[in-house]
Scaffold this motif. Sequence first.
Motif, mmCIF file in Angstrom:
data_model
loop_
_atom_site.group_PDB
_atom_site.id
_atom_site.type_symbol
_atom_site.label_atom_id
_atom_site.label_comp_id
_atom_site.label_asym_id
_atom_site.label_seq_id
_atom_site.Cartn_x
_atom_site.Cartn_y
_atom_site.Cartn_z
ATOM 1 N N LYS A 118 0.826 -1.213 0.000
ATOM 2 C CA LYS A 118 0.000 0.000 0.000
ATOM 3 C C LYS A 118 0.859 1.261 0.000
ATOM 4 O O LYS A 118 0.579 2.219 -0.730
ATOM 5 C CB LYS A 118 -0.911 0.032 1.234
ATOM 6 C CG LYS A 118 -2.076 -0.922 1.140
ATOM 7 C CD LYS A 118 -3.117 -0.617 2.228
ATOM 8 C CE LYS A 118 -4.117 -1.762 2.325
ATOM 9 N NZ LYS A 118 -3.917 -2.606 3.512
ATOM 10 N N LEU A 119 1.911 1.258 0.827
ATOM 11 C CA LEU A 119 2.772 2.450 0.894
ATOM 12 C C LEU A 119 3.491 2.685 -0.432
ATOM 13 O O LEU A 119 3.644 3.823 -0.876
ATOM 14 C CB LEU A 119 3.800 2.312 2.023
ATOM 15 C CG LEU A 119 3.316 2.638 3.436
ATOM 16 C CD1 LEU A 119 4.462 2.468 4.429
ATOM 17 C CD2 LEU A 119 2.764 4.059 3.511
ATOM 18 N N ILE A 120 3.941 1.613 -1.056
ATOM 19 C CA ILE A 120 4.633 1.758 -2.336
ATOM 20 C C ILE A 120 3.686 2.360 -3.369
ATOM 21 O O ILE A 120 4.034 3.295 -4.087
ATOM 22 C CB ILE A 120 5.227 0.410 -2.786
ATOM 23 C CG1 ILE A 120 6.487 0.161 -1.965
ATOM 24 C CG2 ILE A 120 5.548 0.395 -4.280
ATOM 25 C CD1 ILE A 120 6.977 -1.235 -1.967
ATOM 26 N N GLY B 293 3.609 5.124 -6.654
ATOM 27 C CA GLY B 293 2.768 4.549 -7.714
ATOM 28 C C GLY B 293 2.706 5.440 -8.941
ATOM 29 O O GLY B 293 2.677 4.968 -10.071
ATOM 30 N N LYS B 294 2.668 6.738 -8.700
ATOM 31 C CA LYS B 294 2.802 7.671 -9.823
ATOM 32 C C LYS B 294 3.641 8.860 -9.376
ATOM 33 O O LYS B 294 3.855 9.070 -8.180
ATOM 34 C CB LYS B 294 1.435 8.114 -10.334
ATOM 35 C CG LYS B 294 0.520 8.775 -9.327
ATOM 36 C CD LYS B 294 -0.762 9.151 -10.067
ATOM 37 C CE LYS B 294 -1.608 10.179 -9.374
ATOM 38 N NZ LYS B 294 -2.389 9.848 -8.279
ATOM 39 N N LEU C 113 13.961 5.006 -8.305
ATOM 40 C CA LEU C 113 13.339 3.907 -9.043
ATOM 41 C C LEU C 113 13.804 3.919 -10.507
ATOM 42 O O LEU C 113 14.062 2.875 -11.110
ATOM 43 C CB LEU C 113 11.819 4.067 -8.975
ATOM 44 C CG LEU C 113 10.977 2.833 -9.237
ATOM 45 C CD1 LEU C 113 11.189 1.790 -8.145
ATOM 46 C CD2 LEU C 113 9.503 3.191 -9.321
ATOM 47 N N GLU C 114 13.936 5.113 -11.045
ATOM 48 C CA GLU C 114 14.392 5.227 -12.430
ATOM 49 C C GLU C 114 15.857 4.801 -12.558
ATOM 50 O O GLU C 114 16.222 4.039 -13.451
ATOM 51 C CB GLU C 114 14.229 6.669 -12.920
ATOM 52 C CG GLU C 114 14.663 6.852 -14.360
ATOM 53 C CD GLU C 114 14.353 8.246 -14.889
ATOM 54 O OE1 GLU C 114 14.674 9.231 -14.201
ATOM 55 O OE2 GLU C 114 13.797 8.334 -16.002
ATOM 56 N N ASN D 204 7.551 9.067 -15.412
ATOM 57 C CA ASN D 204 6.172 9.444 -15.747
ATOM 58 C C ASN D 204 5.229 8.248 -15.893
ATOM 59 O O ASN D 204 4.056 8.400 -16.183
ATOM 60 C CB ASN D 204 6.152 10.278 -17.028
ATOM 61 C CG ASN D 204 6.802 9.543 -18.186
ATOM 62 O OD1 ASN D 204 7.131 8.357 -18.071
ATOM 63 N ND2 ASN D 204 7.001 10.223 -19.301
ATOM 64 N N ARG D 205 5.741 7.056 -15.707
ATOM 65 C CA ARG D 205 4.941 5.834 -15.883
ATOM 66 C C ARG D 205 4.188 5.487 -14.590
ATOM 67 O O ARG D 205 4.762 5.575 -13.508
ATOM 68 C CB ARG D 205 5.945 4.708 -16.224
ATOM 69 C CG ARG D 205 5.400 3.442 -16.802
ATOM 70 C CD ARG D 205 5.072 3.476 -18.267
ATOM 71 N NE ARG D 205 6.138 3.883 -19.169
ATOM 72 C CZ ARG D 205 7.107 3.095 -19.606
ATOM 73 N NH1 ARG D 205 7.233 1.855 -19.183
ATOM 74 N NH2 ARG D 205 7.988 3.563 -20.473
ATOM 75 N N ILE D 206 2.927 5.112 -14.707
ATOM 76 C CA ILE D 206 2.198 4.621 -13.528
ATOM 77 C C ILE D 206 2.628 3.177 -13.290
ATOM 78 O O ILE D 206 2.686 2.375 -14.235
ATOM 79 C CB ILE D 206 0.668 4.734 -13.740
ATOM 80 C CG1 ILE D 206 0.298 6.227 -13.765
ATOM 81 C CG2 ILE D 206 -0.122 3.998 -12.653
ATOM 82 C CD1 ILE D 206 -1.144 6.521 -14.070
#
Length: 201
Positions: free
Chosen positions: A117-119, A124-125, A157-158, A166-168
């Motif tokens: 959930k936290l992630i 998430g976006k 993350l990138e 910019n990816r969900i």
Amino acid sequence: MEKKFRRIVPDNVRVEDLKPVNIACGSTKCNEGLHCFSLKKSALRKHNSERVCHECGADLIEWDRVHKNNIKDSRFIFKSMKNELIRHVFWHTEIEEAAITHAQNRGKVELRSKASKLIKSRIGKHTFMDGRQTPLAGKEIINYAQHATATCCRKCLEAWHNIPQNRILSSEQIEFCTNLVMLYITERVPDLKDEGVEVVK
Ligand SMILES: [Zn+2]
Ligand SMILES: [Zn+2]
């Protein structure tokens, strides 16, 4: 020590004394083999590549292999990440006792669902406050785990998981991040059970 070293950590400060609050994504201690591989235009200008340490240009990471995001290769992924000062500190720092106890009280099953959930809500976006959405410490062990596994913000993350900002995130990607977080937690919290146990401290 209260100071925050946003770039180079001076020689007279020992790595062992660094706490999460003392460092930032861009911090380095290159002469002790602890770098920073976040994607920076300055690295591109100085070293002709964004995939090297932005400070010294060290080219140490087997990106093709890391970027497969294969959870079965997590040992290699974590070993690679520990070449970064920030990840090194989060893998070795002492975790607040309250965070350990809180983790034991909840157990793996509950922690996993909370982590997922936290992630989703934090990374998430993309958010305009990217880089500040995950606290550096506190009672929530997932905070430490996210920084240690480069799932703390969309920039990390990138860099480490090759997911454009910019990816969900897909459910598979959230699952992958959750798995990394849980591997950190089970390594850092001794005797973590599936179900929570009453730990009184
Ligand atoms: Zn370096
Ligand atoms: Zn981050």
